[in-house]
Design a protein around this motif. Structure first.
Motif, PDB file in Angstrom:
ATOM      1  N   LYS A 188       0.820  -1.211   0.000  1.00 47.87           N
ATOM      2  CA  LYS A 188       0.000   0.000   0.000  1.00 47.87           C
ATOM      3  C   LYS A 188       0.854   1.261   0.000  1.00 47.87           C
ATOM      4  CE  LYS A 188      -3.562   2.344   2.761  1.00 47.87           C
ATOM      5  NZ  LYS A 188      -4.397   2.271   3.997  1.00 47.87           N
ATOM      6  N   HIS A 189       1.927   1.234   0.788  1.00 53.82           N
ATOM      7  CA  HIS A 189       2.787   2.419   0.907  1.00 53.82           C
ATOM      8  C   HIS A 189       4.131   2.209   0.199  1.00 53.82           C
ATOM      9  CE1 HIS A 189       0.005   4.253   3.743  1.00 53.82           C
ATOM     10  NE2 HIS A 189      -0.001   3.132   4.435  1.00 53.82           N
ATOM     11  N   ALA A 190       4.141   1.434  -0.865  1.00 52.76           N
ATOM     12  CA  ALA A 190       5.388   1.176  -1.586  1.00 52.76           C
ATOM     13  C   ALA A 190       6.041   2.490  -2.001  1.00 52.76           C
ATOM     14  CB  ALA A 190       5.121   0.312  -2.815  1.00 52.76           C
ATOM     15  N   TYR A 191       7.368   2.514  -1.953  1.00 51.18           N
ATOM     16  CA  TYR A 191       8.090   3.699  -2.400  1.00 51.18           C
ATOM     17  C   TYR A 191       7.797   3.967  -3.870  1.00 51.18           C
ATOM     18  CZ  TYR A 191      10.938   2.983   1.843  1.00 51.18           C
ATOM     19  OH  TYR A 191      11.373   2.812   3.125  1.00 51.18           O
ATOM     20  N   SER A 192       7.741   5.218  -4.226  1.00 52.07           N
ATOM     21  CA  SER A 192       7.619   5.604  -5.631  1.00 52.07           C
ATOM     22  C   SER A 192       9.007   5.577  -6.274  1.00 52.07           C
ATOM     23  CB  SER A 192       7.033   7.013  -5.737  1.00 52.07           C
ATOM     24  OG  SER A 192       7.951   7.960  -5.200  1.00 52.07           O
ATOM     25  N   PRO A 193       9.083   5.569  -7.610  1.00 51.56           N
ATOM     26  CA  PRO A 193      10.412   5.638  -8.249  1.00 51.56           C
ATOM     27  C   PRO A 193      11.223   6.842  -7.776  1.00 51.56           C
ATOM     28  CG  PRO A 193       8.747   5.020  -9.863  1.00 51.56           C
ATOM     29  CD  PRO A 193       8.005   5.360  -8.601  1.00 51.56           C
ATOM     30  N   SER A 194      10.574   7.965  -7.577  1.00 56.39           N
ATOM     31  CA  SER A 194      11.311   9.154  -7.128  1.00 56.39           C
ATOM     32  C   SER A 194      11.813   8.972  -5.696  1.00 56.39           C
ATOM     33  CB  SER A 194      10.430  10.399  -7.230  1.00 56.39           C
ATOM     34  OG  SER A 194       9.281  10.279  -6.401  1.00 56.39           O
ATOM     35  N   GLU A 195      11.063   8.244  -4.868  1.00 54.96           N
ATOM     36  CA  GLU A 195      11.520   7.987  -3.507  1.00 54.96           C
ATOM     37  C   GLU A 195      12.715   7.038  -3.500  1.00 54.96           C
ATOM     38  OE1 GLU A 195       7.879   8.472  -0.400  1.00 54.96           O
ATOM     39  OE2 GLU A 195       7.665   6.831  -1.841  1.00 54.96           O
ATOM     40  N   VAL A 196      12.705   6.036  -4.367  1.00 53.52           N
ATOM     41  CA  VAL A 196      13.868   5.150  -4.473  1.00 53.52           C
ATOM     42  C   VAL A 196      15.088   5.956  -4.907  1.00 53.52           C
ATOM     43  CG1 VAL A 196      14.875   3.198  -5.709  1.00 53.52           C
ATOM     44  CG2 VAL A 196      12.496   3.084  -4.930  1.00 53.52           C
ATOM     45  N   THR A 197      14.895   6.825  -5.875  1.00 56.29           N
ATOM     46  CA  THR A 197      15.994   7.684  -6.336  1.00 56.29           C
ATOM     47  C   THR A 197      16.513   8.557  -5.203  1.00 56.29           C
ATOM     48  OG1 THR A 197      15.083   7.722  -8.584  1.00 56.29           O
ATOM     49  CG2 THR A 197      16.637   9.470  -8.004  1.00 56.29           C
ATOM     50  N   GLU A 198      15.608   9.061  -4.378  1.00 50.63           N
ATOM     51  CA  GLU A 198      16.007   9.898  -3.248  1.00 50.63           C
ATOM     52  C   GLU A 198      16.765   9.084  -2.202  1.00 50.63           C
ATOM     53  OE1 GLU A 198      16.270  13.259  -0.604  1.00 50.63           O
ATOM     54  OE2 GLU A 198      16.266  12.892  -2.762  1.00 50.63           O
ATOM     55  N   ILE A 199      16.327   7.847  -1.946  1.00 52.30           N
ATOM     56  CA  ILE A 199      17.041   6.970  -1.007  1.00 52.30           C
ATOM     57  C   ILE A 199      18.470   6.753  -1.481  1.00 52.30           C
ATOM     58  CG2 ILE A 199      17.173   4.606  -0.114  1.00 52.30           C
ATOM     59  CD1 ILE A 199      14.074   4.599  -0.104  1.00 52.30           C
ATOM     60  N   LEU A 200      18.630   6.519  -2.784  1.00 53.67           N
ATOM     61  CA  LEU A 200      19.971   6.304  -3.333  1.00 53.67           C
ATOM     62  C   LEU A 200      20.818   7.573  -3.233  1.00 53.67           C
ATOM     63  CD1 LEU A 200      19.078   4.167  -6.494  1.00 53.67           C
ATOM     64  CD2 LEU A 200      19.791   3.382  -4.234  1.00 53.67           C
ATOM     65  N   ARG A 201      20.189   8.726  -3.429  1.00 56.58           N
ATOM     66  CA  ARG A 201      20.919   9.994  -3.302  1.00 56.58           C
ATOM     67  C   ARG A 201      21.373  10.200  -1.859  1.00 56.58           C
ATOM     68  NH1 ARG A 201      20.536  15.304  -1.904  1.00 56.58           N
ATOM     69  NH2 ARG A 201      18.538  14.954  -0.847  1.00 56.58           N
ATOM     70  N   LEU A 202      20.479   9.934  -0.921  1.00 52.55           N
ATOM     71  CA  LEU A 202      20.821  10.082   0.493  1.00 52.55           C
ATOM     72  C   LEU A 202      21.940   9.123   0.895  1.00 52.55           C
ATOM     73  CD1 LEU A 202      17.192  10.340   1.935  1.00 52.55           C
ATOM     74  CD2 LEU A 202      18.883  12.189   1.832  1.00 52.55           C
ATOM     75  N   ALA A 203      21.905   7.909   0.342  1.00 50.24           N
ATOM     76  CA  ALA A 203      22.961   6.940   0.638  1.00 50.24           C
ATOM     77  C   ALA A 203      24.312   7.446   0.127  1.00 50.24           C
ATOM     78  CB  ALA A 203      22.621   5.593   0.010  1.00 50.24           C
ATOM     79  N   ARG A 204      24.325   7.993  -1.082  1.00 51.29           N
ATOM     80  CA  ARG A 204      25.580   8.528  -1.632  1.00 51.29           C
ATOM     81  C   ARG A 204      26.117   9.669  -0.773  1.00 51.29           C
ATOM     82  NH1 ARG A 204      22.871   7.814  -6.538  1.00 51.29           N
ATOM     83  NH2 ARG A 204      22.269  10.024  -6.601  1.00 51.29           N
ATOM     84  N   LEU A 205      25.225  10.535  -0.298  1.00 52.76           N
ATOM     85  CA  LEU A 205      25.651  11.664   0.537  1.00 52.76           C
ATOM     86  C   LEU A 205      26.337  11.178   1.811  1.00 52.76           C
ATOM     87  CD1 LEU A 205      22.630  14.150   0.319  1.00 52.76           C
ATOM     88  CD2 LEU A 205      24.900  14.426  -0.700  1.00 52.76           C
ATOM     89  N   SER A 206      25.908  10.014   2.307  1.00 56.08           N
ATOM     90  CA  SER A 206      26.511   9.454   3.519  1.00 56.08           C
ATOM     91  C   SER A 206      27.564   8.398   3.216  1.00 56.08           C
ATOM     92  CB  SER A 206      25.411   8.869   4.424  1.00 56.08           C
ATOM     93  OG  SER A 206      24.594   9.886   4.950  1.00 56.08           O
ATOM     94  N   GLU A 207      27.990   8.341   1.948  1.00 57.74           N
ATOM     95  CA  GLU A 207      29.052   7.418   1.525  1.00 57.74           C
ATOM     96  C   GLU A 207      28.705   5.958   1.854  1.00 57.74           C
ATOM     97  OE1 GLU A 207      33.053   8.762   2.562  1.00 57.74           O
ATOM     98  OE2 GLU A 207      32.240  10.747   2.968  1.00 57.74           O
ATOM     99  N   LEU A 208      27.449   5.608   1.572  1.00 57.84           N
ATOM    100  CA  LEU A 208      26.965   4.252   1.784  1.00 57.84           C
ATOM    101  C   LEU A 208      26.677   3.613   0.429  1.00 57.84           C
ATOM    102  CD1 LEU A 208      24.425   5.037   4.666  1.00 57.84           C
ATOM    103  CD2 LEU A 208      26.683   3.986   4.941  1.00 57.84           C
ATOM    104  N   GLU A 209      27.449   2.600   0.079  1.00 58.19           N
ATOM    105  CA  GLU A 209      27.225   1.910  -1.192  1.00 58.19           C
ATOM    106  C   GLU A 209      26.008   0.997  -1.073  1.00 58.19           C
ATOM    107  OE1 GLU A 209      29.530  -0.734  -4.604  1.00 58.19           O
ATOM    108  OE2 GLU A 209      30.629   0.049  -2.879  1.00 58.19           O
ATOM    109  N   VAL A 210      25.126   1.051  -2.043  1.00 60.02           N
ATOM    110  CA  VAL A 210      23.863   0.311  -1.984  1.00 60.02           C
ATOM    111  C   VAL A 210      23.948  -0.983  -2.776  1.00 60.02           C
ATOM    112  CG1 VAL A 210      21.423   0.326  -2.667  1.00 60.02           C
ATOM    113  CG2 VAL A 210      22.439   2.341  -1.574  1.00 60.02           C
ATOM    114  N   ILE A 211      23.483  -2.064  -2.144  1.00 62.96           N
ATOM    115  CA  ILE A 211      23.275  -3.336  -2.821  1.00 62.96           C
ATOM    116  C   ILE A 211      21.800  -3.686  -2.657  1.00 62.96           C
ATOM    117  CG2 ILE A 211      23.825  -5.793  -2.893  1.00 62.96           C
ATOM    118  CD1 ILE A 211      26.556  -5.185  -1.732  1.00 62.96           C
TER     119      ILE A 211
END
Length: 452
Positions: free
Chosen positions: A61-84
């Protein structure tokens, strides 16, 4: 960050199949993860990924939108966290196979756990899931394809017939599907290496593993969340995997979600011990044998189970575990560094408990019997506690709203808070009824059937 840790990569696992945090909360905790020593994230989206097309029905019901996924990835990069990213492709497929549209792809018709590996449509399904996830994660180096706890594999009717052929086995059935999924990742998404949980590989004979070709396709993640982890056994397993041809290996520990399906607070010492033993494994095996470690934080044991420890209450445990990895153990100086991240609070019920258990037990409550003096001991404390509980519920709702979606808050309160509140309300109701039945002061009281 320079440190003595043997784990170059330290990934925090976000299990989104229960209590998925809002993106605004992730923006607050990602810098904290980095400060504590993490440099990566393993994001298990499950039904929180914004699948499209014929996969759209997988969305929560509350699945992330594509823009929210993109934002999560941006936030991860800002904190130097590589995403898998992690997508299940074999076992733990309940979030897919529970739907009528995909139920025909179950290995066993009654159970939504495991995908039928014999169906061409099964492979096409997981390929489509992989492609959509990697479309939004274009720069990742790894994709975790799950493959753990493939329960009931071989118990489907097609599998039973297939296994009757002499050259076939459960191991071959598992390896062939793993190979097909991994090959798709490598051919369609060059530069992305598949990771797999290792539990389905552990007992497969070394020669069969080597001959399957799987060691050239995937990197196994050796997982063990116990405080009694067998160090020598893990070192032996690392050696076996290396001899089979696996080029790189990973470890997986746990900072929460691994000590009980309905656990509410992480047992921090258990998790610290688990990490100390993983450090021993890394120090006892071949140098740099383990590429990194994933600190898992399970939110449900499976798609249908209750919530276990929420991420916010797991942060102190995560702090202690990451600091243990960064500093090579949890000595007193490390404990002091992590101390500001640790802390618990509790509600005290004082003497009310002994009065209730001693003078207003279930026996007394059913018969509405209570010593008049005990009413004066129990009732004021219970009313005060009820008031505190009601205030606590309101405070919890306010605190949880910025972090989680409404259905998560409702589920967590109903599982973890409301039962205690209801028990207290029931106690007060029984006490009130017992008090109403008290005889006048001149009466000798009730007849217990016993001599003075």
């Amino acid at each position: 960050m320079s440190s003595p840790t043997p784990f170059k990569m330290r990934l925090v696992h976000l299990d989104l199949k229960g209590a998925p945090p809002k993106v605004s909360y992730l923006s607050e905790v990602f810098p904290l993860f980095h400060a504590l020593g993490a440099n990566g994230l393993l994001i298990e989206y499950e039904d929180m990924f914004p699948y499209e097309g014929h996969l759209r029905l997988l969305r929560a019901k509350h699945a992330y939108s594509p823009s929210e996924v993109t934002e999560i990835l941006r936030l991860a990069r800002l904190s130097e966290l590589e995403v898998i990213p992690l997508v299940q492709t074999f076992g733990h497929m309940e979030f897919v196979l529970k739907h009528a549209a995909f139920a025909h792809l179950r290995e066993v018709a009654l159970f939504p756990n495991t995908l039928n590996p014999h169906e061409a449509e099964s492979l096409a399904l997981v390929q489509a899931m992989i492609d959509q996830i990697l479309e939004l994660h274009r720069d990742v180096r790894w994709l975790h394809i799950g493959c753990d706890e493939v329960y009931y594999l071989g118990e489907g009717e097609t599998s039973k017939q297939w296994l009757q052929q002499e050259q076939n086995s459960h191991a071959k059935l598992c390896l062939s599907h793993m190979q097909a999924v991994a090959s798709h990742v490598l051919t369609q998404h060059p530069g992305v290496t598949p990771l797999v949980w290792d539990d389905m590989l552990r007992d497969i004979p070394q020669e069969q593993l080597k001959a399957s070709g799987v060691p050239q396709l995937v990197e196994p993640v050796l997982w063990d969340y116990g405080a009694d982890l067998d160090v020598h056994g893990k070192v032996f397993l690392i050696g076996k995997y290396q001899e089979c041809g696996f080029q790189r290996l990973w470890a997986a520990s746990a900072f929460k979600g691994a000590t009980g399906a309905s656990q509410a607070l992480p047992p921090v010492e258990h998790h610290i011990r688990n990490h100390e033993l993983w450090l021993q494994v890394a120090g006892s095996g071949p140098k740099d044998a383990l590429q990194g470690i994933i600190l898992t934080g399970w939110q449900r044991y499976d798609h249908f189970s209750v919530l276990c420890e929420l991420l916010p209450v797991g942060i102190p445990s995560l702090a202690a575990c990451l600091q243990s990895l960064v500093h090579g153990g949890f000595a007193e100086d490390v404990r002091l560094r992590a101390e500001r991240f640790l802390g618990v609070s509790s509600l005290e019920i004082a003497d009310t408990v002994r009065y209730v258990t001693g003078w207003f037990s279930p026996y007394h409550r059913r018969r509405k019997l209570v010593h008049p003096v005990m009413i004066q001991h129990i009732q004021p404390e219970a009313l005060s506690l009820l008031s505190r509980w009601n205030n606590l519920v309101q405070q919890l709702e306010v605190a949880l709203q910025p972090v989680f979606y409404p259905d998560t808050i409702e589920e967590w309160l109903e599982e973890n808070v409301l039962p205690s509140l209801q028990r207290l309300q029931d106690l007060l109701q029984d006490l009130g009824e017992a008090a109403a039945r008290q005889p006048p002061p001149t009466s000798p009281g009730w007849d217990t059937g016993q001599n003075p």
